[in-house]
Design a protein around this motif. Structure first.
Motif, PDB file in Angstrom:
ATOM      1  N   GLN A  26       0.831  -1.200   0.000  1.00 26.75           N
ATOM      2  CA  GLN A  26       0.000   0.000   0.000  1.00 26.75           C
ATOM      3  C   GLN A  26       0.873   1.262   0.000  1.00 26.75           C
ATOM      4  N   ALA A  91      -6.282  -0.016   0.804  1.00 25.24           N
ATOM      5  CA  ALA A  91      -7.565  -0.721   0.805  1.00 25.24           C
ATOM      6  C   ALA A  91      -8.075  -0.827   2.232  1.00 25.24           C
ATOM      7  N   TRP A  96     -14.472  -4.448   2.032  1.00 25.02           N
ATOM      8  CA  TRP A  96     -14.326  -5.537   1.069  1.00 25.02           C
ATOM      9  C   TRP A  96     -15.085  -6.783   1.531  1.00 25.02           C
ATOM     10  N   PRO A 100      -8.410  -8.002   1.274  1.00 23.06           N
ATOM     11  CA  PRO A 100      -7.803  -7.441   0.068  1.00 23.06           C
ATOM     12  C   PRO A 100      -6.363  -7.877  -0.180  1.00 23.06           C
ATOM     13  N   ARG A 113      -6.349  -6.407  -3.726  1.00 22.64           N
ATOM     14  CA  ARG A 113      -5.812  -5.117  -4.148  1.00 22.64           C
ATOM     15  C   ARG A 113      -4.603  -5.341  -5.052  1.00 22.64           C
ATOM     16  N   HIS A 410      -8.799   1.106  -8.226  1.00 24.50           N
ATOM     17  CA  HIS A 410      -8.851   1.802  -6.933  1.00 24.50           C
ATOM     18  C   HIS A 410     -10.188   1.583  -6.232  1.00 24.50           C
ATOM     19  N   GLU A 414     -11.672  -5.483  -5.872  1.00 24.87           N
ATOM     20  CA  GLU A 414     -10.912  -5.559  -7.115  1.00 24.87           C
ATOM     21  C   GLU A 414     -10.672  -7.029  -7.469  1.00 24.87           C
TER      22      GLU A 414
END
Length: 435
Positions: A26, A91, A96, A100, A113, A410, A414
């Motif tokens: 990240q 994330a 989620w 992620p 992610r 983003h 995902e």
């Protein structure tokens, strides 16, 4: 039901993409990130296992990028840069439906992610090259393989650092391919592919309002928060007019031809592309979106300063025009400060590389049209452009119409289809062998 597949049940591309997703990289911006050095070590090890020597370069401790050169069959040809980035945007796991950073396999898709932006392309690059070298072949031309840090915060600690401090790493290269292009969309039942030939410019600006600090109970007209609120609302509500470039003119014409309609309203034509419409409509104009607010420190204190962050994406070469329009919208009382900016790009939708990318897609999905488009965001191709390297977006994926691919960038949950990863690896391998 979740299928937590073992590594042996996954293809090589899916395995590497999953492993990279599990490395938390990240990037929060402002120089703060995690895990890039671990991801760099991973890709360097994969390269080493296929006999490719690489360099890992840190711009700051932990901000690691990996660069390698691969010899081509024809040393007289200019080199091609094939690049990805190792970082991802943050994330919030609470939003989620999966972890992620678990790299989970569910319903034939890889979740996490970076599944789309852009660890799937990192994996496709590695496996396409691995296949070529394992078979005793070479790519047609020499390659510079690069995995950059910090793309999600403008590349200051990644591509920009390398381009400005180690330009020799890219000597001999004239073109580049990377993310956010070569993927399929559905246009009224017809599958077509978007080849990214342009990128909008980027301007991260700060709006600052000043007023009188006072007790929250007072009658106060000189309120910085109120001034800022009016300015932010004006920017957020403003819609810039449609202004076509060579890229978007070609895109709209191609969509209209598939639909069998006239181009009376480019916005309306772009709207007919389903879930990707928000990507395409944003490429037809400047955009400016408020993204952050900062004001005050206590409920009963009127602050003297209030600030907002605005993400401005001007059309290529029109950066000053967009800023001037925002200054006019917010008025003289609001300070407008450019925090970070970079250039827009636009390459022609012709030439040998475009022909080769289009042909590679055509061999693996015959009859599907390929259209130029402008990315509303940006990539590390912007840094490479400082060296005169022409960058394109080509991370080929054959997608199903029901997947809201634009929302994956983003976004929450995902994910990418496993069969799309194999399609992309096949097309990329084809391109590297033939171009």
């Amino acid at each position: 039901m979740t299928d937590r597949s073992t590594p042996t049940s996954l293809t090589r591309t899916a395995e590497i993409a999953r492993d990279l997703i599990r490395i938390d990289t990240q990037n929060w911006g402002g120089g703060r990130s995690s895990g890039e050095a671990d991801a760099a070590a991973y890709v360097a090890a994969v390269l080493a296992a296929m006999g490719v020597e690489s360099q890992t370069i840190e711009s700051e401790p932990g901000r690691a990028s990996v660069i390698a050169r691969v010899e081509g069959e024809d040393p007289s040809l200019p080199l091609l840069v094939v690049h990805g980035h190792l970082d991802v945007v943050p994330a919030d796991a609470s939003e989620w439906s999966v972890d992620p950073f678990a790299g989970e396999i569910r319903d034939g898709l890889l979740w996490g992610r970076g599944a789309v932006d852009m660890k799937q392309m990192d994996a496709m690059i590695l496996v396409a090259l691995e296949r070529i070298l394992a078979s005793g072949r070479k790519p047609r031309r020499g390659l510079v393989i690069a995995f950059f840090a910090d793309e999600e915060a403008g590349g200051i600690y990644g591509s920009q650092f390398l381009v400005r401090n180690h330009p020799e790493l890219f000597a001999g290269a004239t073109e580049a391919i990377s993310e956010v292009g070569g993927y399929s969309i559905d246009i009224d039942g017809q599958r077509a592919y978007l080849l990214q030939t342009a990128e909008k410019a980027l301007q991260w600006i700060l709006l600052r309002a000043r007023g009188t600090a006072a007790h929250g109970s007072q009658h106060m007209r000189d309120n910085a928060v109120t001034k800022l609120a009016h300015a932010v609302a004006a920017v957020g509500a403003h819609e810039f007019p449609v202004e076509l470039t060579d890229t978007t003119r070609g895109l709209i014409a191609g969509i209209a031809e598939i639909l069998g309609v006239e181009v009376d309203d480019p916005d309306a034509v772009a709207e007919r592309t389903g879930t990707v419409a928000r990507f395409l409509r944003s490429s037809l104009r400047h955009t400016a979106n408020p993204t952050m607010l900062d004001a005050g420190y206590k409920h009963n204190v009127i602050p003297s300063v209030a600030e907002a962050r605005i993400d401005v994406r001007p059309l290529p070469g029109r950066e000053r025009e967009a800023i001037d329009a925002i200054r006019a919208l917010v008025g003289d009382e609001i300070e407008v400060e450019l925090v970070h900016g970079d250039v827009g790009l636009e390459q022609p939708f012709d030439g040998e590389l475009v022909t080769a990318m289009t042909a590679a897609l055509g061999r693996h999905d015959p009859g599907a049209p390929v259209l130029p488009y402008m990315l509303s965001g940006g990539t590390d191709n912007k840094a490479l452009s400082e060296l005169g390297i022409a960058g394109y977006g080509f991370a080929p994926l054959k997608l199903t119409p029901d997947l809201d691919f634009a929302a994956m960038f983003h976004g929450v949950d995902e994910r990418v289809p496993l069969d799309a990863l194999e399609f992309g690896t096949d097309v990329l391998e084809d391109l590297l062998l033939t171009y």
